[in-house]
Design an enzyme around this catalytic site. Sequence first.
Site, PDB file in Angstrom:
ATOM      1  N   VAL A  11       0.833  -1.206   0.000  1.00 53.16           N
ATOM      2  CA  VAL A  11       0.000   0.000   0.000  1.00 53.16           C
ATOM      3  C   VAL A  11       0.866   1.254   0.000  1.00 53.16           C
ATOM      4  O   VAL A  11       0.669   2.170  -0.802  1.00 53.16           O
ATOM      5  CB  VAL A  11      -0.910  -0.013   1.247  1.00 53.16           C
ATOM      6  N   LYS A 210     -14.100   0.318   4.506  1.00 49.73           N
ATOM      7  CA  LYS A 210     -13.067  -0.566   3.967  1.00 49.73           C
ATOM      8  C   LYS A 210     -13.390  -2.042   4.231  1.00 49.73           C
ATOM      9  O   LYS A 210     -13.330  -2.893   3.331  1.00 49.73           O
ATOM     10  CB  LYS A 210     -11.717  -0.186   4.597  1.00 49.73           C
ATOM     11  N   ASN A 214     -14.565  -5.159   1.405  1.00 47.89           N
ATOM     12  CA  ASN A 214     -13.899  -6.455   1.250  1.00 47.89           C
ATOM     13  C   ASN A 214     -14.791  -7.608   1.688  1.00 47.89           C
ATOM     14  O   ASN A 214     -14.800  -8.673   1.066  1.00 47.89           O
ATOM     15  CB  ASN A 214     -12.579  -6.469   2.029  1.00 47.89           C
ATOM     16  N   PHE A 255     -16.756 -10.693  -9.482  1.00 49.45           N
ATOM     17  CA  PHE A 255     -16.612 -11.456  -8.236  1.00 49.45           C
ATOM     18  C   PHE A 255     -17.676 -12.531  -8.048  1.00 49.45           C
ATOM     19  O   PHE A 255     -18.118 -12.792  -6.931  1.00 49.45           O
ATOM     20  CB  PHE A 255     -16.551 -10.505  -7.021  1.00 49.45           C
ATOM     21  N   CYS A 266      -5.763  -9.754   2.082  1.00 55.27           N
ATOM     22  CA  CYS A 266      -6.872  -8.886   2.487  1.00 55.27           C
ATOM     23  C   CYS A 266      -8.130  -9.627   2.898  1.00 55.27           C
ATOM     24  O   CYS A 266      -8.564  -9.535   4.043  1.00 55.27           O
ATOM     25  CB  CYS A 266      -7.188  -7.921   1.363  1.00 55.27           C
TER      26      CYS A 266
END
Length: 445
Positions: A11, A210, A214, A255, A266
Amino acid sequence: MRVAIFGTGYVGLVTGTCLADVGHQVVCVDIDQAKVDGLNQGIIPIYEPGLEPMVKANHAATRLAFTTDAAAAIDHGQVVFIAVGTPPDEDGSADLQYVLAVARTIGRHMSVPTVVVNKSTVPVGTADKVRAAIAEELATRGADIAFDVVSNPEFLKEGDAVADCMRPDRIIIGAANEESVAVMRRLYAPFNRNHDRVVEMDVRSAELTKYAANAMLATKISFMNEIANIAERVGADVEQVRQGIGSDPRIGWHFIYPGAGYGGSCFPKDVQALARTAQQYGLEPKLLNAVEAVNDAQKGHLFALIQRHYDKGEDEGVRGKTFAVWGLAFKPNTDDMREASSRRLLAQLWEAGATVRAYDPEAMHESQRIFGERDDLVFCNSADEALQGADALVVVTEWKQFRSPDFQKLREQLKDAAVFDGRNLYEPAEVEAAGLAYYGIGRGR
Ligand code: UGA
């Protein structure tokens, strides 16, 4: 603007490089002297398409520097990013020791008003802890300097990180005051042309955003893997089902690819960390736990298919066999093997007494580091070399170069003429037409 970034991992390095590329003056800090020395010589510690030339160009243009000197970097930065790791604790919650150590360092060295930005994926409430750690250090040295802590989570995908960073679909800014928002908007202005991608919100909502992103993506994958397992039992083909549902825009095409389970640094970590957060607040995260459990089971699915093929009970059928394994990285275009499904598969094959001939276009070095030398593992230099002397082929990662093999040739090379396709890359009928047995994920027809 002058920017300091703590952490030259995935990152930090990508963010720092992209910020430098649009003209900011960026200093990246890491405690690892060897890594910093390497970066200053243009040696990139990770494989990420497009990153190396960008690092070199911005370094040469003196917009991007790497150092171990935290004090100098803090002195340099109007904006100081925290982008260090948050590895899982033993109970799955995120370990904040590195984030808070950086916060204390900032508090010790800050000399002018600073906006501190949390870029690492951190549990809700971490900004408050960072704020407290900085304030404590300031108080210890009797300094009264204004600062704010902003949450600005990243949404980079490994393998596409540079593109994701240069063309973000959203820029989340979680801040408690207007001045910090203005600073962050100015920083991101070069990425925010044409239409406004900035979403302003409060700090805790940004932190949760966040994890929610995910966890939602991981949920889609586990859902499809569960549908695949149902398809396998009822005699349906999940690839046809996928095409049948993806056209509904409420579901979408992204996905919904079933496979050998999700891995990486992650999804597994973030789903678990969010579940722990829920528990800490007295909630039972039933869905998150199921997402994780389905994924864990899915990582064993390829081996179950192999066992089914060699159905002789007690692993005797698998014992002594040699498997060509194509793909070790947790997904294509990376050398990252963290939580990769290949690791579970290899462990199961070895446990059952099989030998593995492994090839990955980028992760060979990483796999050597992880597995070391062992008699039941042969590291190969090409996909073709992995097939030499193999009984069957297992595809674990969907690298482009594995997509259209010569099935006739495979038929001649593989002694047991069987293909286990962990990412549904092939058309079953085409593989079978070449005289090979085909096993995919959720293809029970
Ligand atoms: C993920 C998110 O996609 C990013 O948005 C996020 O910023 C990042 O985590 C992060 O938190 O840092 P990444 O872990 O790089 O990115 O990889 P993905 O492309 O999301 O893939 C994750 C795993 O899911 C891989 O093992 C992949 O094979 C698997 N997957 C993905 C499926 O099994 N099926 C799919 O349909 C999609």
